[in-house]
Design a protein around this motif. Structure first.
Motif, PDB file in Angstrom:
ATOM      1  N   GLU A 178      35.161  45.791  39.684  1.00 42.02           N
ATOM      2  CA  GLU A 178      35.631  44.497  39.188  1.00 42.02           C
ATOM      3  C   GLU A 178      36.643  44.672  38.067  1.00 42.02           C
ATOM      4  O   GLU A 178      37.566  43.870  37.929  1.00 42.02           O
ATOM      5  CB  GLU A 178      34.460  43.649  38.697  1.00 42.02           C
ATOM      6  CG  GLU A 178      33.674  43.032  39.819  1.00 42.02           C
ATOM      7  CD  GLU A 178      32.631  42.048  39.318  1.00 42.02           C
ATOM      8  OE1 GLU A 178      32.804  41.470  38.217  1.00 42.02           O
ATOM      9  OE2 GLU A 178      31.645  41.854  40.037  1.00 42.02           O
TER      10      GLU A 178
ATOM     11  N   SER B 209      39.930  44.868  39.679  1.00 40.35           N
ATOM     12  CA  SER B 209      40.309  43.839  40.649  1.00 40.35           C
ATOM     13  C   SER B 209      40.481  42.454  40.026  1.00 40.35           C
ATOM     14  O   SER B 209      41.132  41.596  40.606  1.00 40.35           O
ATOM     15  CB  SER B 209      39.277  43.782  41.783  1.00 40.35           C
ATOM     16  OG  SER B 209      38.015  43.397  41.291  1.00 40.35           O
ATOM     17  N   VAL B 210      39.936  42.237  38.854  1.00 42.77           N
ATOM     18  CA  VAL B 210      40.050  40.938  38.190  1.00 42.77           C
ATOM     19  C   VAL B 210      41.275  40.958  37.277  1.00 42.77           C
ATOM     20  O   VAL B 210      41.397  41.830  36.418  1.00 42.77           O
ATOM     21  CB  VAL B 210      38.765  40.628  37.380  1.00 42.77           C
ATOM     22  CG1 VAL B 210      38.905  39.333  36.608  1.00 42.77           C
ATOM     23  CG2 VAL B 210      37.561  40.594  38.300  1.00 42.77           C
TER      24      VAL B 210
END
Length: 148
Positions: A70, A73-74
Protein backbone atom coordinates in the motif's frame (compact mmCIF):
# COMPACT_ATOMS: atom_id res chain seq x y z
CA UNK A 1 0.62 1.06 30.00
CA UNK A 2 3.21 3.57 28.89
CA UNK A 3 4.72 1.92 25.81
CA UNK A 4 6.91 4.69 24.40
CA UNK A 5 9.60 4.40 27.13
CA UNK A 6 9.81 0.67 26.34
CA UNK A 7 9.79 1.15 22.56
CA UNK A 8 12.52 3.78 22.53
CA UNK A 9 14.74 1.41 24.49
CA UNK A 10 14.33 -1.33 21.90
CA UNK A 11 11.28 -3.31 23.02
CA UNK A 12 10.10 -4.71 19.67
CA UNK A 13 6.70 -5.76 20.97
CA UNK A 14 6.02 -2.24 22.28
CA UNK A 15 7.06 -0.82 18.89
CA UNK A 16 4.66 -3.14 17.07
CA UNK A 17 1.78 -2.30 19.42
CA UNK A 18 2.25 1.46 18.99
CA UNK A 19 2.64 1.02 15.22
CA UNK A 20 -0.58 -0.96 14.93
CA UNK A 21 -2.45 1.67 16.95
CA UNK A 22 -1.10 4.47 14.73
CA UNK A 23 -2.02 2.51 11.59
CA UNK A 24 -5.53 1.84 12.90
CA UNK A 25 -5.89 5.51 13.71
CA UNK A 26 -6.49 4.86 17.39
CA UNK A 27 -3.53 6.91 18.65
CA UNK A 28 -2.10 10.27 17.72
CA UNK A 29 1.61 10.28 16.89
CA UNK A 30 3.89 12.99 18.27
CA UNK A 31 3.60 16.47 16.87
CA UNK A 32 0.92 19.15 16.69
CA UNK A 33 -2.58 17.70 16.81
CA UNK A 34 -3.57 19.18 13.44
CA UNK A 35 -0.60 17.56 11.69
CA UNK A 36 -0.66 14.37 13.74
CA UNK A 37 -4.27 13.78 12.70
CA UNK A 38 -3.35 13.09 9.05
CA UNK A 39 -3.68 9.36 8.29
CA UNK A 40 -0.64 9.39 5.98
CA UNK A 41 1.55 10.76 8.78
CA UNK A 42 0.25 8.16 11.24
CA UNK A 43 1.16 5.48 8.70
CA UNK A 44 4.64 7.01 8.25
CA UNK A 45 5.25 6.71 12.00
CA UNK A 46 3.85 3.17 11.96
CA UNK A 47 6.24 2.23 9.15
CA UNK A 48 9.29 3.31 11.15
CA UNK A 49 8.13 1.45 14.25
CA UNK A 50 7.24 -1.67 12.26
CA UNK A 51 10.63 -1.58 10.57
CA UNK A 52 12.51 -1.54 13.87
CA UNK A 53 9.95 -3.75 15.60
CA UNK A 54 10.03 -6.65 13.15
CA UNK A 55 12.15 -9.71 13.78
CA UNK A 56 14.82 -9.62 11.06
CA UNK A 57 15.53 -13.32 11.49
CA UNK A 58 12.07 -14.07 10.03
CA UNK A 59 10.40 -12.79 6.86
CA UNK A 60 8.01 -9.88 7.40
CA UNK A 61 4.52 -10.95 8.43
CA UNK A 62 1.74 -10.93 5.86
CA UNK A 63 0.17 -7.80 7.35
CA UNK A 64 3.49 -6.00 6.99
CA UNK A 65 3.67 -7.06 3.34
CA UNK A 66 0.21 -5.61 2.70
CA UNK A 67 1.23 -2.42 4.47
CA UNK A 68 4.36 -2.10 2.29
CA UNK A 69 2.48 -2.73 -0.94
CA UNK A 70 0.00 0.00 0.00
CA UNK A 71 2.91 2.34 0.69
CA UNK A 72 3.84 2.33 -2.99
CA UNK A 73 0.33 2.15 -4.44
CA UNK A 74 -1.45 4.95 -2.57
CA UNK A 75 -0.73 8.37 -4.09
CA UNK A 76 -0.80 10.19 -0.75
CA UNK A 77 1.49 7.74 1.10
CA UNK A 78 4.24 9.51 3.02
CA UNK A 79 7.48 8.63 4.70
CA UNK A 80 9.09 10.56 7.49
CA UNK A 81 12.60 11.86 7.76
CA UNK A 82 14.46 13.85 10.36
CA UNK A 83 15.70 17.33 9.47
CA UNK A 84 17.60 19.32 12.11
CA UNK A 85 16.11 17.07 14.78
CA UNK A 86 12.51 17.61 13.64
CA UNK A 87 10.14 15.09 12.09
CA UNK A 88 9.25 16.03 8.52
CA UNK A 89 7.15 14.23 5.91
CA UNK A 90 7.47 13.68 2.17
CA UNK A 91 5.31 11.87 -0.35
CA UNK A 92 6.79 8.47 -1.21
CA UNK A 93 6.24 9.14 -4.91
CA UNK A 94 8.65 12.09 -4.62
CA UNK A 95 11.49 9.86 -3.40
CA UNK A 96 14.35 9.89 -5.93
CA UNK A 97 14.36 6.09 -6.10
CA UNK A 98 10.57 5.64 -6.21
CA UNK A 99 10.64 3.36 -9.29
CA UNK A 100 13.02 0.94 -7.57
CA UNK A 101 11.08 1.10 -4.33
CA UNK A 102 7.80 0.50 -6.15
CA UNK A 103 9.06 -2.63 -7.89
CA UNK A 104 10.61 -4.06 -4.71
CA UNK A 105 7.71 -3.19 -2.43
CA UNK A 106 4.78 -4.18 -4.63
CA UNK A 107 4.61 -7.48 -2.75
CA UNK A 108 6.43 -6.49 0.47
CA UNK A 109 9.24 -8.64 1.79
CA UNK A 110 12.65 -8.17 3.32
CA UNK A 111 14.17 -6.68 0.15
CA UNK A 112 11.59 -3.89 0.30
CA UNK A 113 12.39 -3.14 3.94
CA UNK A 114 16.11 -3.10 3.20
CA UNK A 115 15.62 -0.74 0.25
CA UNK A 116 13.52 1.66 2.30
CA UNK A 117 16.32 1.89 4.83
CA UNK A 118 19.09 2.24 2.23
CA UNK A 119 17.18 4.98 0.40
CA UNK A 120 16.58 6.99 3.58
CA UNK A 121 12.85 6.37 3.86
CA UNK A 122 13.48 4.93 7.32
CA UNK A 123 15.53 7.19 9.61
CA UNK A 124 18.02 5.72 12.05
CA UNK A 125 16.38 4.53 15.24
CA UNK A 126 18.36 6.98 17.38
CA UNK A 127 17.43 9.97 15.20
CA UNK A 128 13.78 8.90 15.24
CA UNK A 129 13.54 8.38 19.00
CA UNK A 130 15.36 11.67 19.70
CA UNK A 131 13.01 13.54 17.33
CA UNK A 132 9.93 11.91 18.87
CA UNK A 133 11.09 12.82 22.36
CA UNK A 134 11.72 16.38 21.19
CA UNK A 135 8.24 16.56 19.61
CA UNK A 136 6.67 15.25 22.80
CA UNK A 137 8.34 17.85 25.04
CA UNK A 138 5.73 20.15 26.42
CA UNK A 139 2.85 18.10 25.02
CA UNK A 140 -0.02 18.47 27.45
CA UNK A 141 -2.64 16.68 25.35
CA UNK A 142 -2.51 13.04 26.32
CA UNK A 143 -5.90 12.04 24.94
CA UNK A 144 -5.22 9.41 22.25
CA UNK A 145 -1.56 9.43 23.29
CA UNK A 146 -1.79 6.75 25.93
CA UNK A 147 1.65 5.41 24.94
CA UNK A 148 3.32 8.37 26.70
Amino acid sequence: MKLWPLAKHGDKKAMRIIASEFAAGDLLPPGPVSAASKPSEKIAHALVLLYYGHDSSHPPKKGMDLFLSELVSVKTAQYLYIDSGEIKFETVRNAPTYATIKSLCAHGGASCLNRLSIDGLIPSFQLYTDAVDRALQGVTITCRREYL
